[in-house]
Design an enzyme around this catalytic site. Sequence first.
Site, PDB file in Angstrom:
ATOM      1  N   THR A   5     -12.163  90.736 -35.906  1.00  0.00           N
ATOM      2  CA  THR A   5     -10.907  90.909 -35.172  1.00  0.00           C
ATOM      3  C   THR A   5     -10.967  90.061 -33.909  1.00  0.00           C
ATOM      4  OG1 THR A   5     -10.727  93.192 -35.955  1.00  0.00           O
ATOM      5  CG2 THR A   5      -9.330  92.556 -34.103  1.00  0.00           C
ATOM      6  N   LYS A  17      -3.371  92.117 -37.098  1.00  0.00           N
ATOM      7  CA  LYS A  17      -4.457  93.067 -36.825  1.00  0.00           C
ATOM      8  C   LYS A  17      -4.353  93.617 -35.398  1.00  0.00           C
ATOM      9  CE  LYS A  17      -8.328  95.297 -37.056  1.00  0.00           C
ATOM     10  NZ  LYS A  17      -8.264  96.670 -37.559  1.00  0.00           N
ATOM     11  N   LYS A  66     -11.553  95.856 -26.706  1.00  0.00           N
ATOM     12  CA  LYS A  66     -11.336  94.407 -26.895  1.00  0.00           C
ATOM     13  C   LYS A  66      -9.997  94.152 -27.608  1.00  0.00           C
ATOM     14  CE  LYS A  66     -13.087  93.067 -30.618  1.00  0.00           C
ATOM     15  NZ  LYS A  66     -12.721  93.029 -32.041  1.00  0.00           N
TER      16      LYS A  66
HETATM   17  N1  NDP Z   1     -16.070  99.345 -37.142  1.00  0.00           N
HETATM   18  C1  NDP Z   1     -14.786  99.380 -37.534  1.00  0.00           C
HETATM   19  O1  NDP Z   1     -14.245 100.469 -37.843  1.00  0.00           O
HETATM   20  C2  NDP Z   1     -13.967  98.134 -37.636  1.00  0.00           C
HETATM   21  C3  NDP Z   1     -14.307  96.963 -36.988  1.00  0.00           C
HETATM   22  N2  NDP Z   1     -13.499  95.870 -37.093  1.00  0.00           N
HETATM   23  C4  NDP Z   1     -13.839  94.635 -36.431  1.00  0.00           C
HETATM   24  O2  NDP Z   1     -14.901  94.019 -37.182  1.00  0.00           O
HETATM   25  C5  NDP Z   1     -15.793  93.346 -36.315  1.00  0.00           C
HETATM   26  C6  NDP Z   1     -17.199  93.919 -36.491  1.00  0.00           C
HETATM   27  O3  NDP Z   1     -17.154  95.291 -36.182  1.00  0.00           O
HETATM   28  P1  NDP Z   1     -18.433  96.242 -36.385  1.00  0.00           P
HETATM   29  O4  NDP Z   1     -19.157  95.888 -37.602  1.00  0.00           O
HETATM   30  O5  NDP Z   1     -17.926  97.616 -36.191  1.00  0.00           O
HETATM   31  O6  NDP Z   1     -19.266  95.833 -35.095  1.00  0.00           O
HETATM   32  P2  NDP Z   1     -20.819  96.005 -34.764  1.00  0.00           P
HETATM   33  O7  NDP Z   1     -20.889  96.082 -33.289  1.00  0.00           O
HETATM   34  O8  NDP Z   1     -21.402  97.109 -35.570  1.00  0.00           O
HETATM   35  O9  NDP Z   1     -21.459  94.631 -35.280  1.00  0.00           O
HETATM   36  C7  NDP Z   1     -21.194  93.433 -34.609  1.00  0.00           C
HETATM   37  C8  NDP Z   1     -21.850  92.276 -35.341  1.00  0.00           C
HETATM   38  O10 NDP Z   1     -21.613  91.077 -34.575  1.00  0.00           O
HETATM   39  C9  NDP Z   1     -22.896  90.465 -34.310  1.00  0.00           C
HETATM   40  N3  NDP Z   1     -22.853  89.737 -33.058  1.00  0.00           N
HETATM   41  C10 NDP Z   1     -22.420  90.170 -31.854  1.00  0.00           C
HETATM   42  N4  NDP Z   1     -22.518  89.194 -30.940  1.00  0.00           N
HETATM   43  C11 NDP Z   1     -23.048  88.111 -31.571  1.00  0.00           C
HETATM   44  C12 NDP Z   1     -23.354  86.800 -31.171  1.00  0.00           C
HETATM   45  N5  NDP Z   1     -23.154  86.376 -29.910  1.00  0.00           N
HETATM   46  N6  NDP Z   1     -23.861  85.958 -32.084  1.00  0.00           N
HETATM   47  C13 NDP Z   1     -24.059  86.362 -33.354  1.00  0.00           C
HETATM   48  N7  NDP Z   1     -23.771  87.596 -33.814  1.00  0.00           N
HETATM   49  C14 NDP Z   1     -23.248  88.459 -32.925  1.00  0.00           C
HETATM   50  C15 NDP Z   1     -23.865  91.626 -34.285  1.00  0.00           C
HETATM   51  O11 NDP Z   1     -25.196  91.147 -34.423  1.00  0.00           O
HETATM   52  P3  NDP Z   1     -26.440  92.023 -33.911  1.00  0.00           P
HETATM   53  O12 NDP Z   1     -26.735  92.992 -35.003  1.00  0.00           O
HETATM   54  O13 NDP Z   1     -27.514  91.031 -33.683  1.00  0.00           O
HETATM   55  O14 NDP Z   1     -26.002  92.701 -32.635  1.00  0.00           O
HETATM   56  C16 NDP Z   1     -23.372  92.413 -35.485  1.00  0.00           C
HETATM   57  O15 NDP Z   1     -23.768  91.822 -36.689  1.00  0.00           O
HETATM   58  C17 NDP Z   1     -15.209  93.495 -34.906  1.00  0.00           C
HETATM   59  O16 NDP Z   1     -14.415  92.389 -34.624  1.00  0.00           O
HETATM   60  C18 NDP Z   1     -14.365  94.758 -35.014  1.00  0.00           C
HETATM   61  O17 NDP Z   1     -13.332  94.784 -34.061  1.00  0.00           O
HETATM   62  C19 NDP Z   1     -12.362  95.871 -37.871  1.00  0.00           C
HETATM   63  C20 NDP Z   1     -12.005  96.990 -38.541  1.00  0.00           C
HETATM   64  C21 NDP Z   1     -12.748  98.223 -38.456  1.00  0.00           C
HETATM   65  O1  LIG Z   2     -10.174  98.266 -36.411  1.00  0.00           O
HETATM   66  C1  LIG Z   2     -10.329  99.427 -36.698  1.00  0.00           C
HETATM   67  C2  LIG Z   2      -9.713 100.059 -37.835  1.00  0.00           C
HETATM   68  O2  LIG Z   2      -9.946 101.268 -38.065  1.00  0.00           O
HETATM   69  O3  LIG Z   2      -8.972  99.363 -38.551  1.00  0.00           O
END
Ligand code: NDP
Ligand SMILES: O=CC(=O)O
Length: 291
Positions: A95, A170, A238
């Site tokens: 996102t 989104k 965010k």
């Molecule tokens: N969780 C949810 O319910 C939902 C989330 N989203 C979106 O999906 C995306 C991921 O969410 P989610 O999985 O929950 O987040 P997490 O915080 O669980 O995971 C984030 C991921 O991004 C990686 N990351 C962060 N910073 C960096 C960087 N500088 N370089 C490389 N890798 C990086 C992390 O790596 P590391 O493990 O090393 O920290 C990890 O793999 C976000 O944009 C979120 O808004 C969308 C729908 C639903």
């Molecule tokens: O981004 C979060 C979700 O639930 O969709």
Amino acid sequence: MEVGFLGLGIMGKAMSINLLKNGFKVTVWNRTLSKCDEVVAHGASVGATPAEVVKKCKITIAILSDPAAALSVVFDKDGVLEQICNGKGYIDMSTVDSQTSCKISEAITSKGGHFLEAPVSGSKQPAETGQLIILAAGDKALYEEAVPAFNVLGKKSFFLGQTGNGAKMKLVVNMILGSVMNAFSEGLVLAERSGLNPHDLLDVLDLGGIANPMFRGKGPAMLRDNHLPAFPLKHQQKDMRLALALGDENGVSMPVAAAANEAFKKARSMGLGDLDFSAVLETVKLLKQSS
Ligand SMILES: NC(=O)C1=CN([C@@H]2O[C@H](COP(=O)(O)OP(=O)(O)OC[C@H]3O[C@@H](n4cnc5c(N)ncnc54)[C@H](OP(=O)(O)O)[C@@H]3O)[C@@H](O)[C@H]2O)C=CC1
Ligand SMILES: O=CC(=O)O
């Protein structure tokens, strides 16, 4: 089909395991290498860098925390851009704002690659059960090629046109989600502080015109102060910030979303950013206690 997968956070881990369970060959990369272990146990291979994954796979999917992470994985040393080329596709499901998405798209296509943005609606459980809603935009041919994977990851895919439209859709959805979560939190605290049983409130809400899976799913846990992260609060904040910027660009007044953003910022300052976004409830409790 062999796919690359970058980012094994809450969403990426569930999504990549789902692809493996459904017969896809998957090569993963995560910044923190140890997070690959569980996915490897399901049959994934590991790439040492994003570039190595892209070199190996015709299509690479990414789902990363925010715009800075999405840009870093593409543009930094050993990033996607080093190996993307004619015939390869890159699908970013993070996102982000439309500007970030367009910047990535321009870089990928300038190297002859194909780009699709495909952020998802739905949280940890829909990711685990393949029930996400996929909001794709960009390269239509890459979208068609990715449909078998999207059919595993989601219950419905939308193709929304030019790059940026998926990101915007989104952000609009999550602006509403975050605003509703704040109203819900205020309602739970108001019910309890005014002498009502908040469990009765959940029952009343569930029978009425604003019944929804979020109230039903998160309400009982919120009443137990259980905010185990499915959708981390820092990511919801965010999304509010990026949605408000979209509002600025388009001259749309969004006082409700602005107030919700302030509440999420307050929650982050209280150290609640890694909890579920339902932890914004704690800011309501705090305000009532101090008044
Ligand atoms: N969780 C949810 O319910 C939902 C989330 N989203 C979106 O999906 C995306 C991921 O969410 P989610 O999985 O929950 O987040 P997490 O915080 O669980 O995971 C984030 C991921 O991004 C990686 N990351 C962060 N910073 C960096 C960087 N500088 N370089 C490389 N890798 C990086 C992390 O790596 P590391 O493990 O090393 O920290 C990890 O793999 C976000 O944009 C979120 O808004 C969308 C729908 C639903
Ligand atoms: O981004 C979060 C979700 O639930 O969709």
